[in-house]
Design an enzyme around this catalytic site. Structure first.
Site: not given
Lengths: 345, 345, 345, 345
Positions: A148-150, A152-153
């Protein structure tokens, strides 16, 4: 040269994949699918995609796919992915799934956040596609669950600190902010221009489905059950994501140790940058790139570190990382097709 | 492989040139100049430009330039360009000047809009760099005056119609709208976020300096003195430009003739597209590309055509067209380095 | 003190009416209707509307309305309005209809742009609610057809010039630009944040339904059949509208005459301002107000005037003008409830 | 009716004060000062401020002020305020200072964050103008230090919890986000449209001057030295601020107790709202109002509360709270002049 298919290519993530794959030196884009726009060309739906007038959206058909493609990217909603993945694998097609369906090792964790998992047996062989961390497993994977994007960050800066035992495992907070493209191309009041523009808000406080995903990976690496506090917010901009992460260091750990650890861990990574002291990343610095930029501040008084991590949610947070996974799976240069950048504007 | 210098590389147009040149298969970026940031690296000033840590802004020095570069792009303000161009040419360096200094054939027209011209003799040999129209002259040019952004968006659709004598030469109106990056990176109240955001206005009504530039080119092609009505407006977005152009057709000219003419003229052009009937371009369709998209409507009652033309002001309206000019001057594939695109978002 | 009802109060225009009516010194808001949100409070749907927790959306019921209200605002789609207006009038309730249903005198013109008109007989008695022009008729009207937003921005500057016979009746062009709120609160891809943000485009070129509305009013005032060229565009901002209008003056008419005429016509009007020479209005100058700001440029060469006219599409272009109409109908101070303003930001 | 002066009226906060004071039922605006625009009218500088053509910016002159005004608002930079406040007070003029100069009790804390304080003796008599908390002292104050915007958004939710001893005093984190208007009208690269638009970043991490202001007030109320972690971020929007605050509850304190405490504390407050469970505020809900909306989430596992607090940085965070302070100082209805609201758009 390998043959590539993209399922769900009419969403924002799907079309970003089309863009990346069509610029990639080692791939041929053979099929794009879309339920909504079957029979239309990609250029019909996305006039910015000039030159794709002959790329026609098909419906997803495993049999016909099998004859022509080596790898399928699934940019489909969770639950829908599960309906296709087992058959694709049986046909010998490698899969990078951008939904949540194959990100979890623990089926129960998945099921508590999503729904019943219909191919639990595959969770053992699927690899979590956070490239910098799971590169070795990805190399031989047939099925990658693209993060997921979150997550990853958040995971990129945290995992090295956790592995080196520099930070406390409890009390971690990530205050994260995403652009509206993270919500996809489906219509909703929250993504209506007049509602999102000139506003900002937190959403799904305490209940966002990326929380168990983050927690599972952190727990695996710390070998203990971890649970972070995660609050997502919606930014009035199209693409980009920034997480501000608050972490307590362990006794005796100071700024220098943190910096050395992160620098060492990511020194050779083409897509991760640890910024110099007093430098903090902005969404505009990574927009349109596969990069994750990380800056941090060490508070002498509280011994907390404040980590600022930023990615483009559609690239490193989705399509770019998916291509990076493909590069690893097929032994290509890991940066192939991912060197484009948007510049300051 | 040719060696390239970019003067004024710390402005928005200059850094866009850096981006394009550094991705170009046939060029080596050898020097960037900036008065404001001399001694700093490009990455210092533009953190999004990772990988340019060793590209240091110099001051513009003709002698040292001469030893290393084949072509210099000047992304300098008008008047400043004139101070360097004659010496660069004498050193045998080809020049694409992005200021207005070498766009005019008629020195008096230049001087009435700008200031005294200090190298009038060069106006005879400089070529107006509207690639699709002046390609043949550009091939052998040593000095190209790169067109203004507004003129580019207006002249591309109008010139074929004018050459084929399909439209009336008087009464032409262009209602044009530009993003804020057109005003550059210099600070001004008009470009202050809180002033430009959520607003829209016309500016320099009846007095914009691109008017005489447009008029000169139109007059040359129609072989009569032409003067259009041109009203620029400021859009609350970063990059992109759209011109809505109102033109009276000549007696007996109908939609079909217009369409055939434009289609024929631009059929082989990689960067100009004539959209199908009832299709109109949007800024988002060309953002980040060197394209000019053109749609039009023919009004049966008034015999007017309404042309909608859109470009990215920083690419086809500035840096992209400059690179296209370089490609023509050096016999490269005209699309070299200009195939990147941003996709729908 | 009069009792007011607002039908369709859950749309952007409707809620703007709620705001204005609830701040009005002479009105009591008695009923709000909404099909979508029946039973919910206004504050439930619009959290910014604190203090309206007890204002519950009802369905529109003519009988119950009759007992309590003096005037009904209909912020409903065209065609829906027609279903209610005759009955409301029969109950003795005055109506300001914000749809297009009662803006036309000529039923055929309405029907060619919209659909069959089911209460044509009312078109004779309905008054076009462009307050500055039709004030006298509005005073005694029971039914006002509130003007469209684009027509308001175009007709206010043009009608005085037409009446004084200063401009040519053919060849008028209005290049108009509107914020996204003009498209309402309904979901659509065009109003999706990621599609509208950082873009700009023309839409409904040659076919927007406000064209016949504008043409009918212009024709009435010029006593000849007029047809303007009208091109609407979509701005990436929430509220505001700007029209750039190109008009040929009649022989012997110069700047001074234009200025004197407009100044004289609007000298006493509280909501219309003619700006000084070289001053042009911006959307930010009128946002949140009921004002129409007008600047113009006279081109000595072509004898064209370029008029820039700006309004807030939700206020003078919709809800504010509706309240102004109510003020006229009930003999209130015409500015009552309309003095609020948003300031520069 | 009292006479009011506003110093620094050409900044964004100053002009917001002009707007509020000119709509206030009990005040007469007698003087506005501006160094940059002396001699110009307010409408010259802010064309949206129609009707202020005769309000001319003066330079700040204590003697002439003394003859006509009862209260002076200082919307000046810190350090500049100190130069005028002592003389104003000597002339018997009450002062609400919107700079930081009189917010601190502890001169050393001020001096460590700003510069030498030249009227330390006044710090004892100045009152911190957080209206809901210091109302009683404000009533009789001659000098009010109007709170910073970030402190306002953070202290309103925290102080009741601190007073009731429900939360741990260490480990508090506020992740705060502000619109660009918070940076004022002065030009800077950070506030250039093209730099702020479509971006988001943290700034002054670990060093923002509002930190000691927050810490001093928290410490006073908890009677112990407190130091929160505060990270400000810049949102790509014009006005509004949102703080996400992470706090550890004390043992035995659960959601219900938190909710009851906040509800009880703010039940009668016209400008503070505690939202229902599962409801979170958005910037659009409070834009243009003097309100502070607060929602919170209680995490059963960690016993943390996540508080989301939002204000309009120019209203409750600056000019609105300043007017609220004036209302208290002069015994007016506390909401006088502060009831306007912008609605959902």
């Amino acid at each position: 040269m390998i043959n590539v298919g993209i399922a769900g290519a009419s969403g924002y993530t799907g079309v970003e994949l089309v863009k990346l794959i069509s610029n990639h030196p080692k791939t041929k884009l053979c099929a794009v699918t879309s339920n909504s726009y079957k029979g239309k060309s990609l250029t019909d739906i996305f006039p910015s995609m000039r030159g794709f007038e002959n790329l026609i959206f098909e419906s997803l058909d495993i049999q016909s796919s099998a004859r022509k493609i080596d790898i399928m990217f699934l940019a489909l909603p969770h639950k829908i992915s599960m309906q296709y993945v087992p058959a694709l694998l049986e046909q010998g097609i490698k899969v990078v799934d951008l939904s949540a369906d194959y990100r979890f090792t623990d089926a129960a964790a998945y099921e508590s956040a999503y729904q019943e998992h219909t191919s639990k047996h595959l969770l053992k062989e699927s690899v979590y596609g956070l490239c910098e961390i799971y590169r070795d497993s990805i190399k031989s994977a047939n099925l990658v669950g693209n993060p997921g994007c979150y997550p990853t960050s958040i995971l990129i800066p945290l995992l090295p600190l956790l592995k080196e035992d520099l930070i406390q495992t409890d009390g971690i907070i990530s205050d994260s902010k995403s652009g509206v493209s993270g919500a996809g191309r489906s219509l909703s009041l929250a993504a209506h221009f007049c509602e999102a523009n000139e506003s900002f808000t937190a959403y799904k406080v305490g209940s966002h489905r990326h929380t168990p995903e983050i927690n599972e990976i952190l727990s695996i690496h710390s070998q203990q059950k971890m649970a972070i506090t995660f609050v997502p917010h919606l930014l009035p901009l199209t693409r980009g994501m920034l997480s501000t992460i608050y972490v307590q260091t362990k006794k005796g750990v100071f700024e220098d140790k943190i910096r050395k650890t992160l620098n060492a861990y990511y020194a050779e990574e083409p897509f991760v940058s640890i910024l110099d002291k007093n430098m903090y990343p902005a969404i505009s610095h990574v927009k349109g790139t596969n990069r994750c930029d990380i800056g941090f501040y060490f508070d002498e008084n509280t011994k907390k570190i404040i980590i600022i991590s930023t990615i483009d949610n559609l690239v490193k947070g989705a399509a770019g990382q998916a291509v990076q996974n493909m590069n690893i799976m097929f032994g290509f240069d890991e940066t192939a097709g991912l060197n484009a950048f948007q510049g300051p504007l």
